[in-house]
Design an enzyme around this catalytic site. Structure first.
Site, short mmCIF file in Angstrom:
data_model
loop_
_atom_site.label_atom_id
_atom_site.label_comp_id
_atom_site.label_asym_id
_atom_site.label_seq_id
_atom_site.Cartn_x
_atom_site.Cartn_y
_atom_site.Cartn_z
CG ASP A 1 64.98 -37.54 -25.60
OD1 ASP A 1 65.65 -36.92 -24.96
OD2 ASP A 1 64.82 -37.68 -26.71
CE LYS B 1 62.73 -37.78 -29.61
NZ LYS B 1 63.07 -38.62 -28.61
CE LYS C 1 66.50 -38.26 -30.14
NZ LYS C 1 66.50 -38.71 -29.26
#
Lengths: 500, 305
Positions: free
Chosen positions: B142, B205, B241
């Protein structure tokens, strides 16, 4: 459960299709019918009482979602109309005209509050009688109706500020005829400004959707308005004609089809009756290439499929700039797949039943015409209930300006899509219609919005949104969409005569 | 840009415009779907299975991470047959511990990297950070984008950096955190989404969880629509996400509704949709127990880690 591994390889873009028929789906979430009381039979509400019709005739009103009878209502004939007009005249002379405005306002505020208190019941009945989704009657029709009563109640004792340096007088008895697409809301649009300004009312509901207006009559009865200030009667076209032709009516307010509007216009010619007409439309909804496309698509969906397309200001002609047409059409088709069509009482339903068999036949006639004219039809893949009147959300591409489906009002969930290249071209095409009720413009450029709205001949033009209503904003048309304005300050002037 | 060409990049300053009022109105529609009975239960199980159970604190220790891993594998053993969460999300220094604790459970280890959460470090440091996490066994990375450079209009810098990190990831899937709370407008969220997807993100995300606002439904909707447009253009699926601020089951179900109605069936699984959350899991478990037994249990019946 580990992360599921699925095929990740990129697909060829021409085979791409999103699947909206998902394994995770919504269970039925129906609103309960038991929260609403519908009597087996309704008489006419005249002079503060429920009176039997002179002809002793009744007709059934059905639920268009399953064709079951909900109740039967009285058919008012000329004698009943005369009785209602006399009751209204009497109430006008005896109570309503003389009452201090702030006292009148109290009654209207009371109606507004009671509409709010009975909101759930009104929403259920509206949905049962008319076929519209409960989400819309609950979140739009009923609250907006209450807002109209609140708004005009507030004006009742402030007319000197609405019309500075002028004295206002009520007109007298108003004859009001409302359509079947927003039965309670249209009753509120008509009654609220009329009684707030000191007029009395004879209102006739539409043939297929009388029940919420009759419920409103019960509210008015309970609110203890002086008898005859508001009279609510039921019947078909002849009843409406009797109101229009009655010599003691001072004002006619009509919302409905352009054909009937023309008949009314002829009937009142040579009399001193004041008239406002809110008639049909074939609104142009215009998407420019610089528009926020996803929000525009949402606005187009809302513009044409809201209330099954039974909306006079529906955005039924979509003009999309050629450079983004393919993309917009693809997005529209995807969005149509996620519209839930079915039981109007289900809280998840987006599109309910068509209001009546005859309206369904009209819509089907136009779909057939569209195909014959060579336009390409696309409809959502949803399944339809077997009983009742239903129509899938539909759109036509490759539509020409000369096609009947681009010119005539269909009043159903059918969108005609046309393309354009330049601003001047689209303004010319948008204005190339006998109607001029509403329009929509979608662009990121502010100056373009002002250029468009200035040059388009439509009563209401929405920019980067559609179908927004507020009691404080006027609504009404150009050309064959009628004349006069309802809502806002403009709506007041339709019910007063101004003196120096 | 030539239409349909994959080799040429679009001009990101021309990313589609977003109307704020329209997005917010549309996002609120998803909250009006009524999710009851079986669809509620199935939705809750799906949500549980989509969670990236997260701990990203300076005070994280091996002990804390091990406990969290056990929770990930056994969310609430009082109810047999519950799915596990999708992944554990930790700092690079904790990857090895998590990887070992999770064993062959199939639960992924996601590691933040690239000088998370600010991203204010030179590129070589970010690449090393990423490679370290991958070498320690991270299945997913991430990363954060350089928001400063993005605001300065240096889109090529942002693009190249994502592409470089993607290369450093090897087989690990790359989630690109836009930190939408620092971007300011939906127009910029859309632009950043387009940059990230074209530069090689496997997931986009919303947030680090360190900045408010974190994930919201409107911002997630903008990103889902960007994913849809990218899919139609390239045929490549990108995951989504939302992270931070989703702590209640009801809200998580609203997100599922949104995914269902914007992207459909293919995205309704933890391969393509995740919730970055720490406290959501227990609220979901509480609702699942409520659905099964008819009564709510007190929070003390659910383990915190």
């Amino acid at each position: 459960m580990p992360v599921t591994k699925k095929k990740t390889a990129a697909k060829k873009s021409n085979t791409i299709k999103l699947k909206f028929d998902t394994s995770w789906s919504y269970d039925p979430a129906p609103e309960s019918k038991s929260a609403a009381t519908i009597k087996p039979r309704y008489d006419l509400f005249i002079n503060g009482e429920w009176q039997k019709p002179a002809g002793n005739k009744y007709f059934a009103t059905i639920n268009p979602a399953n064709e079951e009878k909900l109740s039967e209502v009285a058919e008012a004939n000329t004698a009943d109309v005369d009785k209602a007009v006399r009751a209204a005249r009497n109430a006008y002379e005896k109570y309503w005209k003389k009452m201090p405005a702030k006292e009148r306002a109290k009654y209207v505020f009371r109606i507004a509050r009671m509409v709010q208190e009975k909101a759930r019941e009104l929403a259920i009945i509206e949905t049962l009688d008319g076929g519209k989704p409960i989400r819309e009657s609950r979140d739009f029709d009923v609250p907006t109706a209450a807002n109209h009563f609140f708004y005009y109640a507030g004006w009742a004792d402030k007319l000197e500020y609405a019309f500075p340096n002028r004295r206002t007088e009520p007109l007298g008895v108003a004859g009001q005829i409302i359509p079947w697409n927003f039965p309670l809301l249209m009753a509120a649009w008509k009654i609220a400004p009329a009684i707030s300004t000191g007029n009395t009312v004879v209102l006739k509901t539409a043939e297929t959707t009388p029940l919420t207006a009759l419920k409103l009559a019960e509210i008015i009865e309970e609110a203890d308005l002086p008898p005859g200030v508001v009279n609510i009667i039921t019947g078909a076209g002849e009843t409406g004609a009797a109101i229009v032709n009655h010599p003691d009516v001072n004002k006619i307010a009509f919302t409905g089809s352009t054909d009937v509007g023309k008949i009314i216009q002829r009937a009142v010619a040579g009399t001193d009756k004041k008239v406002t007409l809110e008639l049909g439309g074939k609104a142009a909804n215009i998407i420019f290439e610089d528009a926020p496309i996803d929000q525009a698509v949402e606005g187009v969906i809302n513009g044409i499929y809201f209330n099954q397309g039974h909306v006079c200001c529906a955005g039924s002609r979509l003009y999309v700039q050629e450079s983004v047409a393919k993309q917009v059409i693809r997005k529209l088709k995807d969005r149509m797949e996620s519209l839930i069509v079915g039981d109007p009482l289900d809280k998840n339903t987006d599109i309910g039943a068509i209001n009546s068999r005859s309206q369904l036949e009209t819509i089907q006639k136009y779909v057939k015409i569209g195909k014959q004219e060579g336009a390409e039809m696309y409809e959502s893949s949803c399944s339809l209930p077997r009983k009742g009147f239903w129509c899938r959300p539909t759109l036509f591409t490759n539509v020409a300006q000369s096609n009947r489906i681009a010119q005539e009002e269909i009043f159903g969930p059918v969108l005609s899509i046309l393309t354009f290249r330049t601003d001047d071209e689209v303004i010319e095409k948008a204005n190339n219609s006998p109607y001029g009720l509403s329009a929509g413009v979608w662009t990121d450029k502010g100056s373009k919005i002002f250029n468009m709205t200035k040059r388009m001949r439509a009563g209401v033009i929405w920019a980067n949104t559609f179908n927004k209503f507020d009691p404080s904003s006027p609504f009404g048309g150009y050309k064959e969409s009628g004349f006069g304005r309802e809502g806002g300050l403009h709506g007041l002037s339709a019910y007063v005569s101004l003196k120096v | 840009m030539a239409a349909g060409s994959l080799t040429m990049l679009p001009d990101f300053s021309l990313s589609p415009r977003i109307d704020q009022v329209g997005v917010e109105e549309r996002a609120s529609c998803f909250t009006k779907r009524s999710i009851k009975k079986e669809s509620k239960m199935n939705g809750l199980l799906l949500v549980l299975n989509m969670i990236d159970l997260t701990t990203l604190e300076g005070k994280d220790t091996d002990g804390k991470v091990k406990q969290l891993c056990y929770k990930a594998m056994h969310p609430h053993d009082a109810i047999p047959g519950l799915p596990s969460v999708a992944a554990i999300c930790v700092y690079p220094s904790m990857v090895k511990v998590a990887k070992k604790a999770l064993g062959d459970s199939g639960i992924k280890v996601a590691s933040v990297a690239t000088a998370f959460p600010s991203g204010q470090a030179p590129r070589d440091v970010k690449i090393r950070d990423t490679k370290y996490a991958v070498n320690e066994g991270a299945d997913e990375i991430d990363m954060v984008i350089s928001r400063g450079k993005f605001h300065a209009g240096e889109y090529n810098f942002v693009f190249d950096e994502i592409a470089a990190i993607k290369e450093a990831c090897g087989d690990a899937r790359l989630k690109v955190i836009l930190e939408t709370g620092e971007l300011g407008t939906f127009d910029k969220v859309r632009r950043a989404s387009d940059i990230a997807m074209h530069a090689g993100a496997d997931f986009i995300k919303t947030s680090t969880g360190k900045i408010q606002p974190a994930a919201t439904m409107p911002v997630t909707l903008v990103m889902l629509e960007a994913i849809r447009d990218f899919y139609y253009k390239t045929g490549k699926m990108i995951g989504m996400k939302p992270a931070g601020g989703i702590s209640k089951s009801k809200l998580a179900l609203h997100y599922l509704v949104m995914v269902k109605e914007v992207l459909g069936e293919d995205w309704l699984n933890n391969e393509w949709f995740r919730f970055g959350a720490s406290s959501l899991a227990n609220d979901v478990l509480m609702q699942i127990v409520k659905e099964k037994t008819g009564v709510y249990q007190a929070a003390n019946y659910f383990s915190v880690d």
